[in-house]
Design a protein around this motif. Structure first.
Motif, PDB file in Angstrom:
ATOM      1  N   GLU A  73       1.012  -1.426   0.168  1.00  0.00           N
ATOM      2  CA  GLU A  73       0.046   0.022  -0.032  1.00  0.00           C
ATOM      3  C   GLU A  73       0.749   1.214  -0.046  1.00  0.00           C
ATOM      4  OE1 GLU A  73      -3.443   2.019   2.629  1.00  0.00           O
ATOM      5  OE2 GLU A  73      -2.871   0.086   3.124  1.00  0.00           O
ATOM      6  N   GLY A  74       2.036   1.274   0.529  1.00  0.00           N
ATOM      7  CA  GLY A  74       2.911   2.477   0.683  1.00  0.00           C
ATOM      8  C   GLY A  74       3.175   2.785  -0.863  1.00  0.00           C
ATOM      9  N   THR A  75       3.714   2.095  -1.765  1.00  0.00           N
ATOM     10  CA  THR A  75       4.274   2.219  -2.876  1.00  0.00           C
ATOM     11  C   THR A  75       3.271   2.469  -3.982  1.00  0.00           C
ATOM     12  OG1 THR A  75       4.301   0.032  -3.593  1.00  0.00           O
ATOM     13  CG2 THR A  75       6.240   0.873  -2.583  1.00  0.00           C
ATOM     14  N   GLY A  76       1.982   1.941  -3.473  1.00  0.00           N
ATOM     15  CA  GLY A  76       0.783   2.054  -4.880  1.00  0.00           C
ATOM     16  C   GLY A  76       1.317   1.928  -6.053  1.00  0.00           C
ATOM     17  N   ARG A  77       0.823   2.997  -7.028  1.00  0.00           N
ATOM     18  CA  ARG A  77       1.341   2.668  -8.495  1.00  0.00           C
ATOM     19  C   ARG A  77       2.683   2.918  -8.762  1.00  0.00           C
ATOM     20  NH1 ARG A  77      -3.646   5.160  -8.578  1.00  0.00           N
ATOM     21  NH2 ARG A  77      -3.005   7.098  -8.881  1.00  0.00           N
ATOM     22  N   LEU A  78       3.291   3.712  -7.813  1.00  0.00           N
ATOM     23  CA  LEU A  78       4.821   4.094  -8.017  1.00  0.00           C
ATOM     24  C   LEU A  78       5.638   3.176  -8.239  1.00  0.00           C
ATOM     25  CD1 LEU A  78       6.681   6.463  -8.184  1.00  0.00           C
ATOM     26  CD2 LEU A  78       6.989   6.357  -5.669  1.00  0.00           C
ATOM     27  N   GLN A  79       5.633   2.089  -7.531  1.00  0.00           N
ATOM     28  CA  GLN A  79       6.530   0.850  -7.941  1.00  0.00           C
ATOM     29  C   GLN A  79       6.453   0.216  -9.033  1.00  0.00           C
ATOM     30  OE1 GLN A  79       7.093  -2.080  -4.885  1.00  0.00           O
ATOM     31  NE2 GLN A  79       7.065  -3.644  -6.234  1.00  0.00           N
ATOM     32  N   PRO A  80       5.150  -0.120  -9.629  1.00  0.00           N
ATOM     33  CA  PRO A  80       4.878  -0.694 -11.194  1.00  0.00           C
ATOM     34  C   PRO A  80       5.197   0.490 -12.318  1.00  0.00           C
ATOM     35  CG  PRO A  80       2.876  -0.461 -10.126  1.00  0.00           C
ATOM     36  CD  PRO A  80       3.798  -0.305  -9.134  1.00  0.00           C
ATOM     37  N   ALA A  81       5.024   1.673 -11.852  1.00  0.00           N
ATOM     38  CA  ALA A  81       5.344   2.494 -12.821  1.00  0.00           C
ATOM     39  C   ALA A  81       6.783   2.857 -13.077  1.00  0.00           C
ATOM     40  CB  ALA A  81       4.831   3.984 -12.345  1.00  0.00           C
ATOM     41  N   LEU A  82       7.678   2.812 -12.187  1.00  0.00           N
ATOM     42  CA  LEU A  82       9.074   3.014 -12.291  1.00  0.00           C
ATOM     43  C   LEU A  82       9.661   1.733 -12.716  1.00  0.00           C
ATOM     44  CD1 LEU A  82       9.978   4.708  -8.888  1.00  0.00           C
ATOM     45  CD2 LEU A  82       9.877   5.859 -11.160  1.00  0.00           C
ATOM     46  N   ALA A  83       9.056   0.509 -12.519  1.00  0.00           N
ATOM     47  CA  ALA A  83       9.669  -0.704 -12.829  1.00  0.00           C
ATOM     48  C   ALA A  83       9.500  -0.843 -14.373  1.00  0.00           C
ATOM     49  CB  ALA A  83       8.935  -1.866 -12.282  1.00  0.00           C
ATOM     50  N   HIS A  84       8.029  -0.627 -14.802  1.00  0.00           N
ATOM     51  CA  HIS A  84       7.907  -0.499 -16.286  1.00  0.00           C
ATOM     52  C   HIS A  84       8.705   0.357 -17.040  1.00  0.00           C
ATOM     53  CE1 HIS A  84       4.309  -2.867 -14.998  1.00  0.00           C
ATOM     54  NE2 HIS A  84       4.424  -3.429 -16.240  1.00  0.00           N
TER      55      HIS A  84
ATOM     56  N   ILE B 126       1.219   5.481 -16.523  1.00  0.00           N
ATOM     57  CA  ILE B 126       1.038   4.403 -15.405  1.00  0.00           C
ATOM     58  C   ILE B 126       0.436   5.244 -14.226  1.00  0.00           C
ATOM     59  CG2 ILE B 126       1.436   2.623 -13.833  1.00  0.00           C
ATOM     60  CD1 ILE B 126       3.201   1.718 -16.006  1.00  0.00           C
ATOM     61  N   LEU B 127       1.213   6.244 -13.920  1.00  0.00           N
ATOM     62  CA  LEU B 127       1.018   7.031 -12.648  1.00  0.00           C
ATOM     63  C   LEU B 127      -0.411   7.805 -12.752  1.00  0.00           C
ATOM     64  CD1 LEU B 127       4.522   8.843 -11.888  1.00  0.00           C
ATOM     65  CD2 LEU B 127       3.386   6.934 -10.395  1.00  0.00           C
ATOM     66  N   ALA B 128      -0.480   8.203 -13.903  1.00  0.00           N
ATOM     67  CA  ALA B 128      -1.674   9.139 -14.028  1.00  0.00           C
ATOM     68  C   ALA B 128      -3.057   8.244 -14.619  1.00  0.00           C
ATOM     69  CB  ALA B 128      -1.743   9.961 -15.517  1.00  0.00           C
ATOM     70  N   GLY B 129      -2.958   7.126 -15.275  1.00  0.00           N
ATOM     71  CA  GLY B 129      -4.118   6.394 -15.610  1.00  0.00           C
ATOM     72  C   GLY B 129      -4.231   4.796 -15.227  1.00  0.00           C
ATOM     73  N   GLY B 130      -3.192   4.672 -14.361  1.00  0.00           N
ATOM     74  CA  GLY B 130      -3.409   3.081 -13.659  1.00  0.00           C
ATOM     75  C   GLY B 130      -4.572   2.898 -12.910  1.00  0.00           C
ATOM     76  N   ALA B 131      -4.989   3.822 -12.145  1.00  0.00           N
ATOM     77  CA  ALA B 131      -6.465   3.378 -11.620  1.00  0.00           C
ATOM     78  C   ALA B 131      -7.555   3.299 -12.671  1.00  0.00           C
ATOM     79  CB  ALA B 131      -6.553   4.736 -10.527  1.00  0.00           C
ATOM     80  N   VAL B 132      -7.538   4.011 -13.631  1.00  0.00           N
ATOM     81  CA  VAL B 132      -8.481   3.945 -14.807  1.00  0.00           C
ATOM     82  C   VAL B 132      -8.645   2.669 -15.325  1.00  0.00           C
ATOM     83  CG1 VAL B 132      -9.748   5.177 -16.550  1.00  0.00           C
ATOM     84  CG2 VAL B 132      -8.506   6.498 -14.766  1.00  0.00           C
ATOM     85  N   SER B 133      -7.697   2.231 -16.110  1.00  0.00           N
ATOM     86  CA  SER B 133      -7.614   1.026 -17.012  1.00  0.00           C
ATOM     87  C   SER B 133      -6.655   0.022 -16.659  1.00  0.00           C
ATOM     88  CB  SER B 133      -7.433   1.592 -18.429  1.00  0.00           C
ATOM     89  OG  SER B 133      -6.117   1.840 -18.756  1.00  0.00           O
TER      90      SER B 133
END
Length: 250
Positions: free
Chosen positions: A72-83, A189-196
């Motif tokens: 929960e602490g990383t949220g979308r940041l971890q997958p965004a940076l990894a991708h 990913i940071l902007a639209g990860g929660a949408v799609s």
């Protein structure tokens, strides 16, 4: 082609940049001439497809691995940076690793038509090799279909525009293209990860869907990215491309 121009990578390679004229072996006379046809076919067709297969596998492996323990602490940041980092690294080697990118590059004249289908097939095979677990982007309700599709179109438009203008278009391409492409994926990913889920890549969606045998709403991750790729090609062909690419020479 006099400069050994390559349409299988995101930029052209002038052999004189690596080997000054008059030094080193002559490619026209060096080696056994009987092996020249096979070597040429290998370098033009087989090697690029193998690069797409391996690069797509590594990129999708890293992407899936990044969401296994996404706290929960990383949220979308971890997958965004990894991708973003993974894609920037594999693109620096040379390749597309995304069917939507291959389609957009082909439509603006940066990829030979004989390589388009092999590229996409290699990317989808890489997509099936790369997943480390049954990860798929899930939509929770039918009300998310339109927002998710529109988000995929816009985010893929952003991504393919950066690829085509930064790595293919002669007037604007830059050595910083891999970095810019990776940062674009991170921003999307940071902007639209929660949408799609911010897929932007049919191969990225296809591989995990095969592993999980989950096909609900899978069409969104083809329609959205491919529509974004078509929009990018239209903008570049009609308005933004250089003189060799633009159809309307105004």
């Amino acid at each position: 082609m006099a400069l050994y121009e390559s349409k299988t990578e995101l930029w052209d390679l002038d052999i004189n940049v690596i080997q000054p004229e008059g030094k080193g072996p002559d490619p026209a006379t060096d080696g056994n001439s009987s092996t020249e046809p096979f070597r040429d076919a290998f370098q033009r067709y087989i090697q690029p497809c193998l690069a797409e297969l391996l690069g797509s596998s590594l990129f999708i492996f890293v992407g899936c691995l990044s969401v296994i323990e996404n706290t929960e602490g990383t949220g979308r940041l971890q997958p965004a940076l990894a991708h973003g980092l993974a894609l920037g690294i594999v693109i620096a080697v040379g390749g597309h690793f995304n069917p939507a990118v291959s389609v957009s590059v082909f439509l603006i004249g940066g990829l030979n038509i004989t390589l388009l289908v092999p590229y996409i097939l290699a990317q989808m095979c890489g997509g099936m090799i790369g997943p480390t677990k049954r990860w798929v982007a899930l939509l929770l309700a039918d009300t998310q279909i339109v927002p998710a599709t529109v988000a995929e179109v816009i985010m893929t438009l952003f991504l393919t525009m950066v690829v085509c203008m930064g790595a293919v278009n002669g007037r604007t391409r830059s050595l910083l293209a891999p970095l810019c492409i990776g940062l674009t994926v991170t921003a999307d990913i940071l902007a639209g990860g929660a949408v799609s889920g911010a897929c932007m890549n049919p191969a990225r969606a296809f591989g995990p869907a095969v592993v999980a045998d989950y096909w609900s709403y899978h069409w969104i991750y083809w329609v959205g990215p491919m529509s974004g790729a078509l929009l990018t090609a239209s903008f570049i062909r009609l308005l933004l491309g250089d003189e060799k690419t633009r159809v309307l020479l105004i």
